[in-house]
Design an enzyme around this catalytic site. Structure first.
Site, short mmCIF file in Angstrom:
data_model
loop_
_atom_site.label_atom_id
_atom_site.label_comp_id
_atom_site.label_asym_id
_atom_site.label_seq_id
_atom_site.Cartn_x
_atom_site.Cartn_y
_atom_site.Cartn_z
N ARG A 41 33.01 48.62 32.83
CA ARG A 41 32.21 47.91 33.82
C ARG A 41 31.69 48.95 34.81
NH1 ARG A 41 36.53 44.94 37.89
NH2 ARG A 41 35.04 45.52 39.49
N ASN B 288 28.95 43.17 42.36
CA ASN B 288 30.40 43.00 42.46
C ASN B 288 31.02 44.33 42.85
OD1 ASN B 288 32.90 41.34 41.86
ND2 ASN B 288 33.27 43.13 40.57
N GLU B 289 31.71 44.32 44.00
CA GLU B 289 32.45 45.51 44.43
C GLU B 289 31.62 46.79 44.29
OE1 GLU B 289 37.05 44.04 43.77
OE2 GLU B 289 36.15 45.31 42.23
N GLU C 89 38.28 37.56 46.78
CA GLU C 89 39.23 37.82 45.69
C GLU C 89 40.59 38.21 46.26
OE1 GLU C 89 38.24 40.65 42.68
OE2 GLU C 89 36.16 40.01 42.54
N TRP D 137 46.54 46.67 37.20
CA TRP D 137 45.94 48.00 37.29
C TRP D 137 46.82 49.02 38.00
CZ3 TRP D 137 45.41 48.50 42.52
CH2 TRP D 137 45.15 47.33 43.27
N HIS E 120 46.21 40.45 34.16
CA HIS E 120 45.96 40.14 35.57
C HIS E 120 46.20 38.65 35.77
CE1 HIS E 120 44.02 39.70 39.44
NE2 HIS E 120 43.74 40.98 39.49
#
Length: 669
Positions: A120, A158-159, A312, A320, A363
């Protein structure tokens, strides 16, 4: 930030109460599962989900193709179930075909290695091809769904945190430098390129700070960090404007990541309609509640005190870290309530249904692999019920008399290599000072260096490596107006270029603090004893870094008791200005900040703090979060009612271990 869009976020929370939900990735599941998802969301009290963050390859499986049918069905199902949607652009994770056909869209690391698709975030923020493709898919997405009744927010990217050292970045970096400095001569002057024969004859010679034989020019590195933050922000702005051009009126945001090292969120804050953040405290770290509290106060500060959104967090374990401890349902609940206490009007998780494939298969999620008959899902349902009961706090603000200054450029410049010691960590210093205030339940506004300090009784600068004249003037004005101003070590060292300010240090603060230094000194590994000048309190120690100081009229409060610096000041006071000239132990730091608060008449959220109980006032509500091993009783004169249970209490409030109370004053009718 548009006032209309910001108001529509307030309208959303006025309509729904505290937002509750998480990332929903229906593309990972067969459509038969979607109806079960909606039913379980309703059972849990979910009222908002983020959809589509990683769906680009589903929406555009081949260049130019558009597959929106599945998304139509998902949005219709959610709307029918009464669940609002935060619709995401899918642009954080381009489909593999983009990188394969256009390798120039892929980022290059500082060693010159081009990264590949298959994970990603595989894009260069400066790539013109990537940006064109991102705008195209966003334009079609917005045109189709801007008026869809389920869509109440938009989530761009995203981020954001991608870094590229390749040729696309080099081109854009040169353009950025010319806008900032005007000419190659201006760049040479700002970078001090007379050093090591680094003078550039033409801007085309300038590259990103790639791998070099030895140390990189620190101003080049500092400017590249500023450029990278601006380039990422430009990616966000392009897609935000694309959504607006399609007629969307909903609030638009992107998810920040607390004090993240690669983006200066002060420069981003005005571009989002509501500040959103991702927070993943480590259950194994005893300091993580204070660390996340700092991030939450920072998010509130970015929005000028307005409510923000926790986009989030993890309901249990992440996957992670090298070793991942799960949260208990009780710990997860306290983490969510902590965010609400510190200004969040929304509490969301990554993610709704736990993935069975891919890198995040371990996760945690609101709906785990084991299904709804689990402690995790029961805890989710409890949180949903709690948040519905906390509707009265929506829109409430946290009032603070203490300001803590924090700045990204100063942090970046301070962490460049080739310093007096690499053991001095700028962000760690900020966190240590914040923790001392947090333990006392002192409300804190985290503000930028150029903030208006009027109205604060205490102003804390844990570390300000880079200071501009205006920054120093504002500190002096605050002290002149009666605020207690306290400054930490290794501050006022450099200007905004990262060039050292000459003369005795801290150059711009000497008159304010009534003291000055001549040298920054790394301290021995075994620490150095320090003592209170009045001799009435226990001795302590300093470590890592100090300044060789003298008093120029200031009172010496603490001094070195041994070693080469024996007798020299460690802590000084000059009227209402305090200076801490070394990294001091926690007990001494706590005592000094206690004296500062006492001098200002500033107290915590409750008169008598109880260890392990975090107390925060938001509007008319007092949040009491007990993370300790035993029940705790807090003295609270008056009559109170717990919003979570409707239980009534007088004079004292008992908070069970691992539990919380959210109380408001009970008014007899």
């Amino acid at each position: 930030m548009t006032s209309a869009a910001a108001a529509s976020f307030a309208g959303l929370t006025a309509d729904r109460g505290i937002l509750f939900g998480g990332d929903y990735n229906p593309e990972q599941w067969h459509s038969d599962v979607w109806r079960e998802d909606v039913a379980l969301m309703q059972r849990a009290g979910v009222n908002l989900v983020t959809v589509g963050v990683f769906s680009w390859a589903e929406l555009e499986p081949t260049p130019g193709a558009r597959e929106f049918g599945w998304l139509d069905e998902v949005l219709d199902l959610l709307h029918a179930g009464g669940i609002a949607v935060d619709l995401a652009t899918p642009t954080a994770s381009p489909p593999p075909w983009l990188g394969v056909r256009h390798p120039e869209t892929l980022p290059v690391d500082r060693d010159g290695v081009r990264l590949v698709a298959g994970s990603r975030n595989q894009f260069s923020p400066s790539s013109r091809v990537y940006r064109e493709a991102a705008r195209a898919i966003t334009a079609d997405l917005a045109a189709r769904y801007a008026q869809h009744p389920a869509v109440r927010m938009w989530h761009v990217g995203n981020e954001y945190g991608q870094i590229d050292h390749g040729d696309e970045a080099a081109r854009a970096f040169r353009e950025w430098l010319l806008r900032r400095y005007g000419s190659i001569e201006g760049i040479n002057e700002a970078w001090g390129t007379a050093f090591w024969a680094q003078r550039y004859a033409d801007v085309s010679e300038i590259l990103p700070p790639r791998r070099a034989p030895y140390l990189i020019n620190p101003t080049q590195s500092l400017d590249f960090r500023r450029f990278t933050s601006d380039e990422l922000r430009d990616c966000y702005r392009e897609l935000r404007d694309t959504i607006r051009a399609a007629g969307a009126t909903q609030p638009i945001t992107t998810n920040f990541m607390g004090p993240f090292a690669h983006a200066d969120y002060w420069s981003w804050a005005g571009d989002v309609d509501v500040v959103s953040d991702d927070q993943y405290p480590d259950p194994a770290d005893p300091d993580s509640p204070a660390g996340i509290a700092f991030a939450q106060d920072l998010m509130r500060g970015l929005g000028g005190g307005a409510p923000w959104l926790l986009m989030e967090q993890a309901i249990s374990a992440v996957q992670w870290r090298p070793h991942n401890l799960p949260k208990t349902p009780g710990r997860a609940r306290l983490d969510s309530l902590q965010a609400v206490a510190r200004g969040a009007d929304g509490v969301c998780f990554f993610q709704w249904r736990q993935s069975t494939a891919g890198a995040e298969r371990f996760h945690s999620a609101m709906l785990p692999h084991a299904g709804a008959d689990t402690e995790v899902f029961a805890g989710v349902c409890r949180q949903g019920a709690d948040l519905q009961r906390l509707r009265p706090v929506v829109g409430g603000r946290v009032a603070a008399r203490t300001a803590l200054l924090f700045d990204w450029s100063s942090w970046w410049a301070a962490d460049e290599p080739a310093r007096p010691t690499s053991r001095f960590d700028s962000l760690e210093q900020v966190h240590r000072w914040y923790r001392a205030l947090w333990r006392r339940n002192v409300p804190v506004d985290v503000v930028r260096f150029d903030a208006d300090l009027t109205g604060y009784d205490v102003v804390v600068l844990p570390h300000g490596y880079v200071l501009r004249p205006g920054d120093a003037d504002r500190l002096a004005a605050a002290a002149a107006a009666g605020a207690q101003v306290v400054v930490g070590p290794f501050s006022g060292v450099a200007d905004e270029r990262g060039h050292i300010l000459t003369g005795r240090s801290p150059a711009l603060l000497r008159d304010l603090i009534g003291a000055s230094g001549e040298e920054w000194v790394g301290l021995p590994d075994d620490e150095v004893a320090v003592a209170w000048a009045d001799g009435r309190r226990p001795a302590s120690v300093a470590s890592v870094l100090a300044e060789k100081m003298r008093s120029d009229g200031a009172e010496t409060v603490v001094s070195f008791a041994e070693g080469d610096l024996a007798g020299r000041p460690v802590v000084t006071r000059h009227g209402d200005a305090w200076y801490v000239a070394a990294v001091v132990a926690d007990d001494l730091l706590d005592a000094i900040l206690g004296d500062v608060l006492a001098a200002a008449g500033v107290t915590g959220a409750v008169a008598d703090p109880v260890p392990d109980v975090e107390a925060v006032r938001r509007g008319d509500a007092l949040f009491l979060l007990n993370r300790g091993p035993a029940d705790a009783t807090i003295a609270l004169p008056g009559a109170w009612v717990d919003l979570l249970t409707d239980e009534e209490m007088d004079e004292h409030v008992t908070v069970p271990r691992g539990d919380a109370r959210v109380v408001t004053e009970r008014r007899e009718t």
